[in-house]
Design an enzyme around this catalytic site. Structure first.
Site, mmCIF file in Angstrom:
data_model
loop_
_atom_site.group_PDB
_atom_site.id
_atom_site.type_symbol
_atom_site.label_atom_id
_atom_site.label_comp_id
_atom_site.label_asym_id
_atom_site.label_seq_id
_atom_site.Cartn_x
_atom_site.Cartn_y
_atom_site.Cartn_z
ATOM 1 N N ARG A 63 7.276 2.890 -1.523
ATOM 2 C CA ARG A 63 7.787 2.267 -0.400
ATOM 3 C C ARG A 63 7.198 2.305 1.022
ATOM 4 N NH1 ARG A 63 12.035 3.105 3.476
ATOM 5 N NH2 ARG A 63 13.392 1.269 3.774
ATOM 6 N N HIS A 67 5.975 -1.537 2.147
ATOM 7 C CA HIS A 67 6.415 -1.857 3.360
ATOM 8 C C HIS A 67 5.007 -1.700 4.279
ATOM 9 C CE1 HIS A 67 11.218 -0.748 3.825
ATOM 10 N NE2 HIS A 67 10.532 -1.500 2.685
ATOM 11 N N ASP A 68 3.536 -1.236 4.447
ATOM 12 C CA ASP A 68 2.438 -1.208 4.515
ATOM 13 C C ASP A 68 1.375 -2.588 4.434
ATOM 14 O OD1 ASP A 68 0.048 -0.454 6.506
ATOM 15 O OD2 ASP A 68 -0.839 -0.020 4.350
ATOM 16 N N VAL A 71 3.446 -6.057 5.481
ATOM 17 C CA VAL A 71 3.197 -6.155 7.037
ATOM 18 C C VAL A 71 1.402 -6.576 7.618
ATOM 19 C CG1 VAL A 71 3.711 -6.113 9.197
ATOM 20 C CG2 VAL A 71 5.278 -5.773 7.123
ATOM 21 N N GLY A 73 -0.562 -6.831 5.393
ATOM 22 C CA GLY A 73 -1.861 -6.165 4.756
ATOM 23 C C GLY A 73 -1.691 -4.654 4.893
ATOM 24 N N ASP A 75 -3.671 -2.384 5.411
ATOM 25 C CA ASP A 75 -4.274 -2.015 6.837
ATOM 26 C C ASP A 75 -3.762 -0.447 7.396
ATOM 27 O OD1 ASP A 75 -1.884 -2.184 8.046
ATOM 28 O OD2 ASP A 75 -2.849 -4.129 9.305
ATOM 29 N N ASN A 95 12.714 -0.046 8.094
ATOM 30 C CA ASN A 95 12.148 1.042 8.063
ATOM 31 C C ASN A 95 12.919 2.544 8.787
ATOM 32 O OD1 ASN A 95 9.872 0.281 7.086
ATOM 33 N ND2 ASN A 95 8.728 0.090 8.704
ATOM 34 N N HIS A 194 12.894 -0.294 -8.124
ATOM 35 C CA HIS A 194 14.060 0.853 -7.668
ATOM 36 C C HIS A 194 14.157 1.310 -8.983
ATOM 37 C CE1 HIS A 194 14.392 -1.927 -3.982
ATOM 38 N NE2 HIS A 194 13.865 -1.349 -4.370
ATOM 39 N N THR A 195 12.842 1.581 -9.715
ATOM 40 C CA THR A 195 13.961 2.577 -10.950
ATOM 41 C C THR A 195 13.696 4.109 -10.108
ATOM 42 O OG1 THR A 195 13.130 2.909 -13.398
ATOM 43 C CG2 THR A 195 11.556 2.688 -11.789
ATOM 44 N N ASP A 241 18.382 3.481 -8.538
ATOM 45 C CA ASP A 241 18.812 3.793 -10.182
ATOM 46 C C ASP A 241 19.523 5.050 -11.295
ATOM 47 O OD1 ASP A 241 18.537 4.122 -13.163
ATOM 48 O OD2 ASP A 241 16.001 4.147 -13.056
ATOM 49 N N ASP A 249 10.740 3.956 -15.134
ATOM 50 C CA ASP A 249 11.696 3.311 -16.851
ATOM 51 C C ASP A 249 11.981 2.420 -16.422
ATOM 52 O OD1 ASP A 249 14.149 3.985 -16.001
ATOM 53 O OD2 ASP A 249 14.243 5.657 -17.044
#
Length: 321
Positions: A63, A67-68, A71, A73, A75, A95, A194-195, A241, A249
């Site tokens: 995650r 999230h990097d 925003v 690219g 970086d 965040n 999100h598994t 999940d 999975d």
């Protein structure tokens, strides 16, 4: 004479190609093969340690990478702490209170600096760590292109506007991903991350109390750990999940077909819209999901990387040199 001139030009071309690669203008999975040959083994050993201590950390690092990249690219701007010059992305609405794993990246960076000082970017370390964390939880591997440089600033505003909201509609989600160069199908594929992992009550409260398109038994179960009153139990966690939260999975998609998506944005993928067929495919074909997920992650890693002479190799991932 002509042959000598051709040979000289060919040699010059080869030298310039190597120079470009060494300066980061050309990403390559072998970028650090000479300058930091132990990089991969360091990342792998540190991620094994982190996931063994807490399996959830594999999802947290994945995650963090997502999230990097979404925003400005990939970086490593998400890793920057606040300064007097800017408010970092850690305090953005998507965040704040939930972004995790930066301490793990700090530990990897310290070992990498000891092995090959001022050589490997935090952005590349995060990209490798995301892959390793995923594979440790049973997920697929993918090629990680290396040679990125690190940002020298961060954008709170971009983090607030570019990251998909937990209550986003299908149209909003597709629009956000398309703006980053992904198809609607790739959006549904990447949502399969999100598994793994958990979400905070504040992100799914509205869905379990107000929405009709949710399995009643599932909603009742989730309400036990997420009080209806806002500000009460906001940080209580539930698995994204519920079937296998620490195993990569296709159960995430199977849960969506049963109306057991934890977030509003999850259930939007299977709600009579354009992505129903994709969810059905992945629900019945785990191998197809794995292949598509690896391809989408490899594509994500190519989002707006900084290369020489832009950016820098930060010596500490939390601050600019």
């Amino acid at each position: 004479m002509a042959l000598q001139e051709v040979g000289r030009l060919l040699g010059l071309f080869m030298f310039c190609s190597v120079l470009l690669a060494s300066n980061g203008q050309q990403l390559s999975p072998n970028f650090y093969s000479s300058s930091c040959p132990d990089l991969l083994s360091i990342v792998q050993s540190e991620m094994r340690r982190a996931v063994a201590a807490e399996s959830r950390m594999g999802a947290s690092i994945l995650r963090l990478f997502f999230h990097d990249c979404f925003v400005n690219g990939c970086d490593a701007s998400v890793l920057l702490d606040d300064t007097g010059m800017f408010i970092g992305e850690k305090n953005a609405i998507p965040n704040a209170g939930s972004l995790r794993g930066d301490q793990v990246i700090d530990g990897i960076k310290a070992r990498v600096e000891a092995a090959c000082a001022a050589t490997v970017s935090c952005a590349d370390i995060l990209a490798l760590a995301a892959r390793e964390g995923t594979t440790l939880l049973g997920g697929p591997s993918w090629t990680v292109q290396l040679g990125r440089r690190d940002a020298t600033t961060a954008s709170l505003n971009a983090a607030n506007t570019n990251l998909p909201p937990p209550n986003g509609t299908l149209d909003v989600l597709i629009s956000l991903f398309v703006s980053k160069g992904f198809s609607a199908r790739e959006m549904t594929t990447l949502s399969g991350a999100h598994t793994l992992g958990f979400s905070r009550c504040v992100n799914f409260r509205q869905h379990i109390y107000s929405d009709a398109d949710i399995d009643p038994a599932f909603a009742a179960q989730r309400r036990q750990g997420c009080p209806v009153a806002s500000g009460t139990g906001d940080d209580n966690l539930a698995p994204l999940d519920p079937t296998s939260p620490a195993e990569f999975d296709n159960a995430y998609y199977q849960n969506l077909m049963l109306r057991r998506g934890l977030l509003r944005s999850d259930q939007e993928l299977f709600n009579g819209g354009s992505q129903d067929s994709v969810v059905m495919t992945y629900s019945n074909n785990a191998a197809a999901f794995r292949v598509d997920f690896a391809a989408a992650m490899e594509k994500m890693g190519g989002m707006g990387p900084l290369t020489w002479p832009s950016g820098q190799i930060r010596l500490n991932c939390r601050r600019v040199n």
